[in-house]
Structures are given as C-alpha cells and as structure tokens.
Design a protein around this motif. Structure first.
Motif, short mmCIF file in Angstrom:
data_model
loop_
_atom_site.label_atom_id
_atom_site.label_comp_id
_atom_site.label_asym_id
_atom_site.label_seq_id
_atom_site.Cartn_x
_atom_site.Cartn_y
_atom_site.Cartn_z
N LEU B 208 0.99 -1.17 0.10
CA LEU B 208 -0.11 0.09 0.04
C LEU B 208 0.78 1.19 0.10
O LEU B 208 0.36 2.19 -0.56
CB LEU B 208 -0.89 0.00 1.25
CG LEU B 208 -2.16 -1.05 1.21
CD1 LEU B 208 -2.81 -1.06 2.48
CD2 LEU B 208 -2.95 -0.48 0.13
N LEU B 209 1.88 1.10 0.39
CA LEU B 209 2.96 2.23 0.52
C LEU B 209 3.61 2.55 -0.90
O LEU B 209 4.44 3.43 -0.89
CB LEU B 209 4.07 2.12 1.52
CG LEU B 209 3.54 2.27 3.07
CD1 LEU B 209 4.71 1.78 3.98
CD2 LEU B 209 2.96 3.25 3.30
N GLY B 210 3.63 1.55 -1.75
CA GLY B 210 3.96 1.87 -3.11
C GLY B 210 4.73 0.86 -3.72
O GLY B 210 5.79 1.05 -4.42
N ALA B 211 5.22 -0.25 -2.81
CA ALA B 211 6.39 -0.83 -3.19
C ALA B 211 6.11 -1.98 -4.64
O ALA B 211 4.84 -2.25 -4.74
CB ALA B 211 6.70 -1.98 -2.07
#
Lengths: 220, 291
Positions: B208-211
């Motif tokens: 969800l943090l963009g990984a």
C-alpha cells in the motif's frame, strides 16, 4: 488534481457508491463527511486502488485509474500519502524505520532518509519517539507516526481516513493543525471524517456522503 | 539503496525466524552432504574404472610354423590399427619359460614334455576409449581375420564389467543428484512460502506504500539464497569430517581406505550450488504467490 467521474462501487450487489462526481483542486483541503457506512473509507480506498471502481473513472494527477496497468499501481501509490484509519504500522520495526520505509521503497539514499524522516517526525512533534516501537506508543502518538509516514515523501495528495477517530479532543485539534500546516505548504488533502468539529468554521470544502451518494456540498 | 534494504530485511528475517531457518539450513546441509558423498564415491569408482583398461588385453595366438618374416608382417599389420595402444610379442620359448616360472614348485609337470606345446602369441593393449564390449569384440574379430592368426582371446567379462560399472554409477549419480536437488529446492520453496505467510500483513502494508513486486520479492530471494549458502557451508564441514573420519580413523582398521581420494574441488562450489538451489526454490515460491 483529483477528479471523480460517475464512479460507482458495489459489494455483493449492494451499492456502496453511486455515480460519484467531484473535483478537488491542487492545494485544496477537502473534507468528506457522512454517517458510518456512508462510503467515506471506500471512496478514499478507490483513490489508491486498495479497491477498484466498478464504473466510472478517477484521475489522480497524471494517473487515469480506469486504464492504469497493474505495474503502474505502485507509482500511483507513491504519489498518494495515506493516513490509514487502522494505522497500518509495522510493529517489529521502530518509528524511524516505519517512516523511512516509504522512502526506501522510492529508492531514496540512506543519507537523505535520515534528514527527511527527522523533519517529518519534527512536523508532527514526535522526533523524540524515533527509536520507539509502535506498540509502546499511545493511539495519538501512533496516529502522528502514520501522518509523518504519509508526508515524508512529499506526495501530490494526502488522504486521511478518520485521522482523529482514536484520539481525544485535544489531540484531534493538534492533528488537524498539522494537516492545516501541510496544506499551507501546498499539499492537497482529502480527509474522511464523521467528526464535524474538525471542519466547523474552517471555511474548507465539505462533501456530504449519504447512502453512497453525494448528498450535498458546503463550506465548513 | 533498495538492494541494501533488501539484504538488511532478509537477514533480519533470518534472525527473527531463526528456528525455521536453522531447520531448513540443516536440511539443505544434509542434502548437499549426500551429493558430496555421491561425488566422492563416483570419483573413486571412476579412478578405479580408468585404471582397469590398462590391465585389459587381447591375446592372439599365432599358427605354428610361421617364419619370422610372416610374424613381423602380422605384428606390423596389428600395429597400424588406430585403436591399438601397444603390443607385445611372446615367442613359444618365452611362453614356456613364463609357464615354468608361474608353476614354480610344480614345474615337474612339464618335465615329461618332448616338445614345446605352446604357441607364439601377441598380447595387444587397446586404447582407453576402445575398452568397451563392442570395440573389443570388433577388434578381436578383425585380428582373427589376419593371415597366420590361429585364435584370439580377450577378457570379455572384464570389458563388460567395466562398462556396466561406469554406466550404472553414472546413472545412479544422476538419479541421486536430481532427487536431492529437488529436495533442496522443495525445502527452500516451503520455507520461503511459510516466511511469506508469516509476513503477509507486513507485505500488505508495504504494498500500500507503493512497493513494486521486485521490492517485495528481493528479500525472499536473498533469504532463500542465504539458506542455500549456509547449508553449503555446513555441508563443507560435514564433508571434511567425513573425509578425516575415513582417512584417519577408519583407515587404521581398513588400510585400503587410505588409497581413496577426495574431490576437494566440490567443496568450493558447494555453497554456490546451495545458493542456486535456494534462489530457484524462492523463485518458485514467490512466483506462485499473489503479490
């Protein structure tokens, strides 16, 4: 900056959001309000594709979500800083590493990470908690860590889902002050909340959600 | 930078989940040790099998009454063959002397003979690559056709045995190698899969943090490779203990074991084999998972 065009979302044939259309301008602070189950959280989740819309299109910056390839989703999420209602902190790593994680994902150099994290923690007044673990913090402190993580990478948009839901009134005022400071620095912010005290008298735009529809719009 | 984060994350996980990782490392070590011992066994069988062709020969008996010129023609004809490593001519007289020498105390058996009953012969050594049942049979058949050759004998059973031994050892090694390799891959596959599910919540947050998928997968690949690497290192220790046990302890009781040679080269590549198998196992595990 953010455009919703006839967006609908259904869960098991039940309408959660129906024909939602609105626009949020760059640098604007917008509140989404409504009773529990109105679809506030779902509306925010659609913006970082934790949920996909069943109909309509959403545009965030340069990202057209309806036609976005799976491989592009991480890059959309990097342009959006999210303050999750349930925090989503990793309990096995320190406050510093939780905030730094969002920067490491973006490939920021370790030397720069130290300063950026330190500044982000300073903005939410918890720099002294840098080496603590999330489980040793109070609800308010955890909320500030989540905000620090959301703002650290200076995203285009900050989305906050019930950011004061677990907090006492004084801490809530503090948190809202943090958002207003960020907005003053140019951040576009969307806050979903059922707490009217947060926007009362603020003059900010408020979208009212009810039964999956936008029931009205007003200035707070 | 992302790479250094992946390494840190993998090693943190190795320490955090120490028991499951230790168990996997020991399983990999045991498997790699079995591969090493198979290589040790095969290596020594190859050495023995390679020395056997030197003892293998075809004996051609010459007809009686051949002149020395005729005999020389036969020798030259055989020498011209590409599959011959060397030959030795044994005259009737030399053959009798050798027989007398072999009989030693029972040499009186030959005293009643009025004439030498033995034939002149040529002992032919084949080149190493031609010591196969089919080649030996072919060469013996060709030599028998030469004018002046009476009979041809060769160690058919020895040639067969050497061939069979080599072939079965190679087949067995391939089977053992494939079975054990699959086992090692499966162990790392299962371990990485378990580790993935134990960190599922954390992975969801990082996503969800963009990984990217690469960012999420890298620590698991490193972790799988590390399990293989450490398994290889412990495998080396096991192999060295085995070597010293065989050459020092067991050879006191069975001196023949002193002649066994150990393929030390394999020890260098053991961690590398472990890393490769570990990464393959991890790749299969995370490739099948929904990220």
């Amino acid at each position: 900056m953010i455009t919703f065009q006839n967006v609908s979302k259904y869960y098991d044939n039940q309408t959660v959001l129906k024909n939602i259309t609105f626009t949020v301008q760059k640098g604007e602070i917008t509140f989404i309000t409504g009773p529990s189950g109105a679809g506030k959280s779902t509306l925010l989740k659609l913006m970082y594709l934790a949920e996909s819309p069943d109909e309509g299109d959403i545009v965030i910056g340069d990202f057209h979500l309806a036609s976005l390839k799976e491989s592009q989703i991480p890059y959309l999420r990097r342009s959006v800083g999210v303050v999750f209602q349930d925090f989503k902190l990793i309990n096995s790593i320190t406050v510093f590493d939780n905030v730094a994680l969002t920067l490491r994902i973006r490939g920021v150099k370790e030397r720069e990470i130290r300063d950026i994290v330190s500044n982000a923690l300073k903005k939410v007044h918890i720099r002294h908690l840098s080496d603590s673990y999330p489980t040793s913090l109070s609800g308010g402190e955890q909320q500030r860590v989540v905000i620090a993580r959301a703002i650290a990478a200076e995203p285009l948009v900050i989305l906050a889902d019930e950011p004061t839901g677990n907090l006492d009134p004084n801490t809530s005022i503090d948190i809202i002050r943090v958002f207003r400071d960020l907005n003053a620095q140019g951040a576009t912010i969307v806050i979903a909340t059922h707490n009217r005290e947060l926007f009362k008298g603020s003059g900010n735009r408020v979208l009212k959600l009810d039964g999956g529809n936008i029931a009205g719009e007003e200035a707070g | 930078m992302t790479f250094s984060y992946s390494f840190k994350s993998a090693f943190k996980s190795l320490c955090r989940e120490k028991w499951i990782n230790l168990l996997s490392i020991l399983t990999v070590a045991s498997s790699l040790l079995i591969i090493t011992l198979t290589a040790f066994f095969l290596y020594n069988v190859e050495i023995i099998a390679n020395s056997l062709p030197e003892r293998f020969s075809i004996v051609s008996y010459l007809k009686d009454g051949l002149s020395s010129e005729d005999t020389q023609v036969i020798i030259d004809t055989i020498k011209r063959r590409a599959d011959i490593a060397g030959l030795k001519y044994i005259s009737k007289e030399d053959a009798l002397k050798e027989l007398q020498h072999t009989l030693k105390d029972t040499g009186y058996i030959l005293e009643g003979l009025t004439e030498n009953p033995l034939s002149s012969s040529i002992e032919i050594k084949l080149k190493k690559d031609f010591v196969t049942p089919s080649s030996a049979k072919h060469v013996a058949g060709e030599i028998k056709k030469i004018e002046g050759i009476d009979e041809v004998y060769y160690g058919e059973k020895i040639a067969d045995a050497i061939h069979l031994l080599r072939r079965s050892m190679q087949n067995m090694s391939v089977i053992i190698f494939l079975t054990i390799s699959s086992g090692v891959v499966f162990v790392t596959y299962s371990t990485v899969k378990i580790l993935f599910y134990r960190r599922k919540q954390e992975i969801e947050i990082i996503k969800l943090l963009g990984a990217t998928k690469g960012f999420l997968r890298m620590p698991f690949l490193i972790e799988g490779g590390s399990i293989g690497f450490f398994g290889g290192l412990i495998g080396i220790i096991g192999a060295l203990l085995f070597y010293f046990a065989v050459t020092y302890r067991l050879s006191m009781v069975i001196p023949m074991l002193k002649t066994l040679l150990f393929p030390f080269e394999i020890l260098v590549v053991l961690p590398l084999i472990g890393i490769i198998f570990g990464i393959i196992g991890s790749l299969i595990a995370i490739g099948r998972l929904k990220l």
